[in-house]
Design an enzyme around this catalytic site. Structure first.
Site, PDB file in Angstrom:
ATOM      1  N   ASN A  98      -3.561   3.356   4.367  1.00  0.00           N
ATOM      2  CA  ASN A  98      -2.847   2.137   3.414  1.00  0.00           C
ATOM      3  C   ASN A  98      -2.671   2.599   1.948  1.00  0.00           C
ATOM      4  O   ASN A  98      -3.815   2.283   0.709  1.00  0.00           O
ATOM      5  CB  ASN A  98      -3.210   0.724   3.846  1.00  0.00           C
ATOM      6  CG  ASN A  98      -2.216   0.052   2.933  1.00  0.00           C
ATOM      7  OD1 ASN A  98      -1.093   0.612   2.638  1.00  0.00           O
ATOM      8  ND2 ASN A  98      -2.498  -1.385   2.744  1.00  0.00           N
ATOM      9  N   TRP A  99      -1.959   3.691   1.791  1.00  0.00           N
ATOM     10  CA  TRP A  99      -1.808   3.844   0.141  1.00  0.00           C
ATOM     11  C   TRP A  99      -0.919   2.850  -0.314  1.00  0.00           C
ATOM     12  O   TRP A  99      -0.684   2.873  -1.758  1.00  0.00           O
ATOM     13  CB  TRP A  99      -0.225   4.947   0.328  1.00  0.00           C
ATOM     14  CG  TRP A  99      -0.953   6.468   0.823  1.00  0.00           C
ATOM     15  CD1 TRP A  99      -1.805   6.757   1.682  1.00  0.00           C
ATOM     16  CD2 TRP A  99      -0.229   7.354   0.829  1.00  0.00           C
ATOM     17  NE1 TRP A  99      -2.162   7.168   1.872  1.00  0.00           N
ATOM     18  CE2 TRP A  99      -1.235   8.682   2.019  1.00  0.00           C
ATOM     19  CE3 TRP A  99       0.400   7.889   0.470  1.00  0.00           C
ATOM     20  CZ2 TRP A  99      -0.638   9.704   1.867  1.00  0.00           C
ATOM     21  CZ3 TRP A  99       1.217   9.510   0.590  1.00  0.00           C
ATOM     22  CH2 TRP A  99       0.319  10.052   1.223  1.00  0.00           C
ATOM     23  N   LYS A 100      -0.253   1.237   0.119  1.00  0.00           N
ATOM     24  CA  LYS A 100      -0.103   0.354  -0.802  1.00  0.00           C
ATOM     25  C   LYS A 100       1.007   0.885  -1.250  1.00  0.00           C
ATOM     26  O   LYS A 100       1.869   2.036  -1.033  1.00  0.00           O
ATOM     27  CB  LYS A 100      -1.045  -0.212  -1.325  1.00  0.00           C
ATOM     28  CG  LYS A 100      -2.273  -0.408  -0.860  1.00  0.00           C
ATOM     29  CD  LYS A 100      -3.265  -1.453  -1.007  1.00  0.00           C
ATOM     30  CE  LYS A 100      -4.247  -1.531  -0.462  1.00  0.00           C
ATOM     31  NZ  LYS A 100      -5.355  -2.479  -0.489  1.00  0.00           N
ATOM     32  N   HIS A 184      -1.573  -8.499   6.889  1.00  0.00           N
ATOM     33  CA  HIS A 184      -2.172  -7.527   6.034  1.00  0.00           C
ATOM     34  C   HIS A 184      -2.291  -8.466   5.260  1.00  0.00           C
ATOM     35  O   HIS A 184      -2.288  -9.654   4.799  1.00  0.00           O
ATOM     36  CB  HIS A 184      -1.738  -6.186   5.032  1.00  0.00           C
ATOM     37  CG  HIS A 184      -2.739  -5.560   4.189  1.00  0.00           C
ATOM     38  ND1 HIS A 184      -3.163  -5.917   2.935  1.00  0.00           N
ATOM     39  CD2 HIS A 184      -3.339  -4.611   4.550  1.00  0.00           C
ATOM     40  CE1 HIS A 184      -3.850  -5.069   2.023  1.00  0.00           C
ATOM     41  NE2 HIS A 184      -4.822  -4.617   3.313  1.00  0.00           N
ATOM     42  N   GLU A 186      -2.863  -8.865   1.467  1.00  0.00           N
ATOM     43  CA  GLU A 186      -2.172  -9.213  -0.202  1.00  0.00           C
ATOM     44  C   GLU A 186      -1.179  -9.510   0.266  1.00  0.00           C
ATOM     45  O   GLU A 186      -0.301 -10.923  -0.746  1.00  0.00           O
ATOM     46  CB  GLU A 186      -2.023  -7.412  -0.386  1.00  0.00           C
ATOM     47  CG  GLU A 186      -3.533  -7.292  -1.453  1.00  0.00           C
ATOM     48  CD  GLU A 186      -3.400  -5.534  -1.027  1.00  0.00           C
ATOM     49  OE1 GLU A 186      -2.453  -5.039  -0.608  1.00  0.00           O
ATOM     50  OE2 GLU A 186      -4.498  -5.105  -1.732  1.00  0.00           O
ATOM     51  N   GLU A 256     -10.265  -7.120   8.168  1.00  0.00           N
ATOM     52  CA  GLU A 256     -11.253  -6.939   7.184  1.00  0.00           C
ATOM     53  C   GLU A 256     -10.964  -8.120   6.077  1.00  0.00           C
ATOM     54  O   GLU A 256     -10.116  -8.783   5.792  1.00  0.00           O
ATOM     55  CB  GLU A 256      -9.497  -6.359   5.920  1.00  0.00           C
ATOM     56  CG  GLU A 256      -8.499  -4.610   7.268  1.00  0.00           C
ATOM     57  CD  GLU A 256      -8.279  -4.019   5.933  1.00  0.00           C
ATOM     58  OE1 GLU A 256      -8.089  -3.059   5.570  1.00  0.00           O
ATOM     59  OE2 GLU A 256      -6.959  -5.261   5.129  1.00  0.00           O
ATOM     60  N   GLY A 262     -11.164  -4.170  -1.575  1.00  0.00           N
ATOM     61  CA  GLY A 262      -9.981  -3.909  -3.273  1.00  0.00           C
ATOM     62  C   GLY A 262     -11.710  -3.364  -4.480  1.00  0.00           C
ATOM     63  O   GLY A 262     -10.906  -3.881  -5.373  1.00  0.00           O
ATOM     64  N   SER A 303     -13.612  -1.743   1.220  1.00  0.00           N
ATOM     65  CA  SER A 303     -14.175  -0.623   0.675  1.00  0.00           C
ATOM     66  C   SER A 303     -15.047   0.491   0.934  1.00  0.00           C
ATOM     67  O   SER A 303     -16.072   0.753   0.111  1.00  0.00           O
ATOM     68  CB  SER A 303     -15.433  -1.214  -0.675  1.00  0.00           C
ATOM     69  OG  SER A 303     -14.671  -2.098  -1.034  1.00  0.00           O
ATOM     70  N   GLY A 324      -8.478   1.667   1.982  1.00  0.00           N
ATOM     71  CA  GLY A 324      -6.934   1.715   0.342  1.00  0.00           C
ATOM     72  C   GLY A 324      -7.615   2.086  -0.299  1.00  0.00           C
ATOM     73  O   GLY A 324      -7.157   3.626  -0.040  1.00  0.00           O
TER      74      GLY A 324
HETATM   75  C1  PEP Z   1      -6.960  -2.539   2.547  1.00  0.00           C
HETATM   76  O1  PEP Z   1      -6.692  -3.027   1.575  1.00  0.00           O
HETATM   77  O2  PEP Z   1      -6.644  -2.496   3.200  1.00  0.00           O
HETATM   78  C2  PEP Z   1      -8.375  -1.152   1.998  1.00  0.00           C
HETATM   79  C3  PEP Z   1      -9.040  -1.295   2.889  1.00  0.00           C
HETATM   80  O3  PEP Z   1      -8.531  -1.557   0.374  1.00  0.00           O
HETATM   81  P1  PEP Z   1     -10.058  -0.823  -0.147  1.00  0.00           P
HETATM   82  O4  PEP Z   1      -9.943   0.025   1.204  1.00  0.00           O
HETATM   83  O5  PEP Z   1      -9.543  -0.219  -1.010  1.00  0.00           O
HETATM   84  O6  PEP Z   1     -10.849  -2.002  -0.174  1.00  0.00           O
END
Ligand code: PEP
Length: 346
Positions: A98-100, A184, A186, A256, A262, A303, A324
């Site tokens: 997920n490039w956000k 998600h 966020e 998640e 994050g 993470s 992420g």
């Molecule tokens: C996410 O936000 O879906 C995610 C998994 O982020 P990260 O890998 O940066 O924790």
């Protein structure tokens, strides 16, 4: 057809399990009890070949070869090769990035190209990237024929109309998306998206033929007050309301936990991930039946990086990861994919 049209088929494409499938086994058995094992091996091989085709993985090795199945002496090698094939076929592994709201056109293009270039040749991996809307088309071009799928980070639950700034499921299909990320954390937090609204999106996406990656997860406070199960259950029940068991083939659940996303310094342990994926399958079983629960693809996100990926991939019952931050670096992302490839051969 399962390879080429999977996301657009309005129904599961399977087989009529009748004479054509039973015949090789019947011919080998021929009423002679001493042929039973060879006949069973042939039937199993045919069944697994059909499973492979159902998943778009059929190849020559699954063809029924009279020389290998018609003699009792052949039972042992056939069985050994079946065990090997069963291992290879056991389950696909998934790595989704997920490039956000990151990259620009040039970066999106070169990131996709670098991932394509380093992508291991392994049919058992399903990799997908989820760029921002404006770069879906350029990324699609870079991914061309690589086997890496394209996904979007959101959609609006209507096919068209006066919805300024929004994007419909049909538009995503048009630019080549196979997946859409919904729910998600966020968006749940920053945009106060409710389970009811997410559910509308889930249903519209599935009706259009997109596969949905539905994100669910608890906050730290909810975990610490033993509410994890209740929170996951509520998100599944509300998020999947009105979905039927056939549609569940197009649903992936990404667990998640908010406290692990994050790079906040915490990540879920493989044991915690295993427990939560079990709860998720239990709930899905209650809602849609055992078969849906078993075939459900469950991912973990929070993470994940090249150092902890192997442990996560080897978590019992987990099918893969949603990444992420580390999906924005081709080298890191490819290292995580490689951890998934390695996990398959353990
Ligand atoms: C996410 O936000 O879906 C995610 C998994 O982020 P990260 O890998 O940066 O924790």
């Amino acid at each position: 057809m399962n390879i080429r049209f999977k996301t657009r088929l309005p129904w599961p494409l399977s087989f009529s399990f009748a004479r054509a499938i039973q015949n090789p086994a019947m011919e080998i058995w021929a009423g002679d009890v001493s042929n039973t094992a060879a006949a069973q091996a042939a039937l199993l091989k045919r069944g697994m070949g059909n499973q492979a085709a159902r998943e778009g993985l059929y190849s020559r090795e699954w063809m029924m070869d009279a020389a290998t199945v018609s003699h009792n002496e052949a039972v042992r090698p056939v069985t050994a090769s079946l065990q090997h094939q069963a291992k290879v076929l056991k389950r696909k592994k998934y790595v989704f990035g997920n490039w956000k709201m990151n990259t620009n056109e040039a970066k999106a293009k070169s990131l996709a190209a670098a991932i394509v270039q380093g992508m291991p040749l392994d049919q058992s991996m399903q990799v997908a990237v989820f760029p921002p809307f404006p770069y879906l088309s350029v990324v699609r071009e870079s991914l061309c024929a690589s086997g890496i799928a394209l996904g979007a980070q959101n959609l609006y639950p209507a096919s068209e109309g006066a919805f300024t700034g929004e994007v419909s499921p049909g538009m995503l299909l048009d630019v080549g998306c196979q997946y859409v990320l919904l729910g998600h954390s966020e968006r749940r937090q920053l945009l106060t998206e409710t389970d009811a609204f997410i559910n509308q999106k889930v249903r519209q996406a599935l009706a259009a033929g997109l596969s949905v990656v539905l994100c669910i997860g608890e906050s730290l406070q909810q975990r610490e007050t033993q509410q994890t199960q209740q929170v996951l259950d509520a998100q599944l029940i509300a998020g999947l309301a009105g979905v039927n068991s056939a549609d569940m083939q197009g649903v992936i659940i990404a667990y998640e936990p908010l406290w692990a996303i994050g790079k906040q310094g915490q990540q879920a342990s493989p044991k915690q991930v295993q427990q939560e994926q079990h709860l998720i399958r239990q709930r899905i079983s209650q809602m849609f039946g055992q078969a849906s629960a078993e075939s459900l693809v469950v991912l973990y996100g929070g993470s994940v990086n090249p150092d902890n990926a192997a442990g996560i991939f080897n978590t019992l019952g987990l099918d893969g990861v949603l990444i992420g931050a580390d999906s924005l670096n081709a080298e890191q992302f490819l290292a995580i994919i490689q951890a998934g490839v390695n996990a398959l051969v353990v």
